[in-house]
Scaffold this active site. Structure first.
Site, PDB file in Angstrom:
ATOM      1  N   HIS A  95       0.868  -1.188   0.000  1.00 21.20           N
ATOM      2  CA  HIS A  95       0.000   0.000   0.000  1.00 21.20           C
ATOM      3  C   HIS A  95       0.900   1.232   0.000  1.00 21.20           C
ATOM      4  O   HIS A  95       1.457   1.597   1.035  1.00 21.20           O
ATOM      5  CB  HIS A  95      -0.897   0.024   1.235  1.00 21.20           C
ATOM      6  CG  HIS A  95      -1.906   1.130   1.222  1.00 21.20           C
ATOM      7  ND1 HIS A  95      -3.253   0.909   1.337  1.00 21.20           N
ATOM      8  CD2 HIS A  95      -1.773   2.467   1.105  1.00 21.20           C
ATOM      9  CE1 HIS A  95      -3.901   2.056   1.297  1.00 21.20           C
ATOM     10  NE2 HIS A  95      -3.013   3.030   1.159  1.00 21.20           N
ATOM     11  N   HIS A 131       1.475   5.346  -1.634  1.00 22.08           N
ATOM     12  CA  HIS A 131       1.094   6.535  -2.402  1.00 22.08           C
ATOM     13  C   HIS A 131       2.363   7.192  -2.945  1.00 22.08           C
ATOM     14  O   HIS A 131       3.265   7.534  -2.176  1.00 22.08           O
ATOM     15  CB  HIS A 131       0.346   7.534  -1.516  1.00 22.08           C
ATOM     16  CG  HIS A 131      -0.958   7.027  -1.002  1.00 22.08           C
ATOM     17  ND1 HIS A 131      -2.148   7.198  -1.670  1.00 22.08           N
ATOM     18  CD2 HIS A 131      -1.259   6.324   0.131  1.00 22.08           C
ATOM     19  CE1 HIS A 131      -3.136   6.644  -0.979  1.00 22.08           C
ATOM     20  NE2 HIS A 131      -2.610   6.104   0.115  1.00 22.08           N
ATOM     21  N   LYS A 160      -9.215  -0.867  -6.313  1.00 20.39           N
ATOM     22  CA  LYS A 160      -9.315  -0.201  -5.012  1.00 20.39           C
ATOM     23  C   LYS A 160     -10.704   0.395  -4.800  1.00 20.39           C
ATOM     24  O   LYS A 160     -11.201   1.178  -5.619  1.00 20.39           O
ATOM     25  CB  LYS A 160      -8.258   0.908  -4.910  1.00 20.39           C
ATOM     26  CG  LYS A 160      -8.251   1.657  -3.582  1.00 20.39           C
ATOM     27  CD  LYS A 160      -7.871   0.750  -2.417  1.00 20.39           C
ATOM     28  CE  LYS A 160      -7.941   1.506  -1.082  1.00 20.39           C
ATOM     29  NZ  LYS A 160      -6.759   2.329  -0.844  1.00 20.39           N
ATOM     30  N   HIS A 199     -10.495   0.687   1.340  1.00 20.52           N
ATOM     31  CA  HIS A 199     -10.292   1.649   2.419  1.00 20.52           C
ATOM     32  C   HIS A 199     -11.460   1.438   3.360  1.00 20.52           C
ATOM     33  O   HIS A 199     -12.600   1.839   3.079  1.00 20.52           O
ATOM     34  CB  HIS A 199     -10.268   3.082   1.889  1.00 20.52           C
ATOM     35  CG  HIS A 199     -10.047   4.105   2.957  1.00 20.52           C
ATOM     36  ND1 HIS A 199      -8.863   4.788   3.099  1.00 20.52           N
ATOM     37  CD2 HIS A 199     -10.866   4.562   3.948  1.00 20.52           C
ATOM     38  CE1 HIS A 199      -8.954   5.612   4.137  1.00 20.52           C
ATOM     39  NE2 HIS A 199     -10.164   5.493   4.662  1.00 20.52           N
ATOM     40  N   HIS A 206      -4.649  -0.899   5.768  1.00 20.86           N
ATOM     41  CA  HIS A 206      -4.295  -0.077   6.932  1.00 20.86           C
ATOM     42  C   HIS A 206      -5.278  -0.220   8.089  1.00 20.86           C
ATOM     43  O   HIS A 206      -5.875   0.764   8.557  1.00 20.86           O
ATOM     44  CB  HIS A 206      -4.102   1.380   6.556  1.00 20.86           C
ATOM     45  CG  HIS A 206      -5.146   1.970   5.634  1.00 20.86           C
ATOM     46  ND1 HIS A 206      -6.496   1.845   5.836  1.00 20.86           N
ATOM     47  CD2 HIS A 206      -5.009   2.702   4.505  1.00 20.86           C
ATOM     48  CE1 HIS A 206      -7.146   2.468   4.865  1.00 20.86           C
ATOM     49  NE2 HIS A 206      -6.264   3.000   4.055  1.00 20.86           N
ATOM     50  N   ASP A 257       1.256   2.443   3.599  1.00 23.92           N
ATOM     51  CA  ASP A 257       0.392   3.613   3.421  1.00 23.92           C
ATOM     52  C   ASP A 257       1.203   4.896   3.545  1.00 23.92           C
ATOM     53  O   ASP A 257       0.703   5.915   4.040  1.00 23.92           O
ATOM     54  CB  ASP A 257      -0.770   3.611   4.417  1.00 23.92           C
ATOM     55  CG  ASP A 257      -1.849   4.637   4.065  1.00 23.92           C
ATOM     56  OD1 ASP A 257      -1.897   5.065   2.902  1.00 23.92           O
ATOM     57  OD2 ASP A 257      -2.625   5.023   4.961  1.00 23.92           O
TER      58      ASP A 257
END
Length: 352
Positions: free
Chosen positions: A15, A17, A101, A138, A176, A249
């Site tokens: 995970h 970004h 996702k 999420h 997460h 994350d």
């Protein structure tokens, strides 16, 4: 297990970004140096909704890698109520995507175009079941009537359990996780349900956000919970259950946007993630299980081969000093500070 050095398979980050443009250029190397692969989140502006957009985004990421880097970005699609099943099928067959996702609309950064009615995506979920491709979620409702500290638990009850009942063979990764309820749910489910655990949620609880005042650099979504939930996450990794694995994350925002009147949610953990998670496993006296959590469990859940590279970490007698921030031109991104000593550092990386 007590040791001063440890060598593990090169880990993966399930995970991550990386943002876009100059921000990608600034942060990418900190993941690419130590991790073999990373699952890249699609919540750009506009989001990555089609296979062609995923391919284009991957090319932009690869353009910022140093020559010779073997880091592999694994791409995802941002699921909306208008996502076409045929587009998902095309992305899978073309090996353009590794997962899809699900963001509840408005649940986190750049997610307003996410899903409001989860029944509207059933045709897409049928395609994922057909190919064994994971749905990454999420796991928070975005209903303003639900307290922010309860949104993960409510999501499990109101959204996730109904999806699981409709699609018992669907691979689902709850990303997460932050609560005891999520840990217990994963442990109660079969092999098709897994979860990622971040570095920062193992180190902090909600007190960190308010110690001495409002501290925006400890604000993330899902928000850190009570200490009892933090302890549940630590117990989860101690359980050695293969359905838990690392997803950092790591979510960079500039210092300016973090410290603004409406500070952005996210922590940039990539520069210290591997060292910090090694410290956690050392503290728990389960260093011999570090490789499974970082390098094995996720690959096996996603049905991918293990990395062949090796990473060696060494333990120093004094805490390692890490950078406070990284800077490129006018951009500055603060690095997560766990506020406890980290004595581990990467000594060498051997790529195969």
């Amino acid at each position: 297990m007590t040791t001063d050095t440890i060598t593990i398979r090169q880990p993966d980050d399930w995970h991550l970004h990386l943002r876009d443009g100059q921000l990608t250029k600034l942060v990418l190397s900190y993941s690419a140096e130590k991790f073999g692969r990373a699952l890249i989140m699609p919540n750009l502006t506009p989001p990555v909704e089609t296979p062609n957009q995923a391919i284009a985004y991957k090319k932009r990421i690869l353009s910022h890698l140093p020559t010779g880097s073997r880091f592999q970005p694994l791409m995802t699609l941002f699921l909306t109520e208008k996502t076409r099943p045929e587009d998902v099928r095309e992305g899978i067959l073309n090996q353009a995507i590794t997962a899809v996702k699900l963001y509840p609309s408005g649940a986190t950064t750049n997610s307003l175009e996410g899903v409001k009615d989860c029944h509207s995506i059933d045709k897409v979920l049928e395609v994922l079941c057909e190919f064994g491709i994971p749905l990454c979620v999420h796991g928070e409702v975005s209903d303003p009537q639900v307290d922010i500290f309860d949104r993960e638990a409510v999501f499990i009850d109101k959204v996730l359990i109904p999806i699981r009942q409709r699609f018992p063979q669907l691979k689902i990764v709850i990303e997460h996780i932050t609560t005891q309820q999520a840990v217990e749910y994963i442990q109660s489910e079969g092999p098709c349900t897994a979860a990622t655990i971040t570095v920062h949620h193992l180190f902090i609880n909600r007190n960190h956000m308010f110690k001495g005042g409002i501290r925006p650099h400890y604000y993330c979504l899902p928000v850190a919970k009570r200490e009892e939930h933090q302890l549940s996450l630590l117990k989860a990794i101690q359980s050695l259950n293969p359905k838990f694995f690392l997803g950092t994350d790591s979510a960079p925002h500039t210092k300016e946007t973090k410290e603004s009147a409406c500070g952005c949610a996210g922590m940039f953990t990539a520069p210290i993630a591997l060292e910090a998670i090694t410290q956690i496993f050392d503290n728990l006296q389960i260093l011999d299980q570090l490789e499974n959590f970082t390098s094995v469990n996720g690959s096996q859940f996603y049905g991918l081969p293990l990395n062949e590279g090796k990473v060696t970490l060494s333990k120093s007698k004094t805490p390692v000093k890490f950078l406070n921030s990284v800077v490129l031109d006018h951009l500055e991104v603060m690095i997560f500070n766990p506020e406890v000593p980290i004595n581990w550092k990467v000594e060498s990386i051997q790529n195969e």
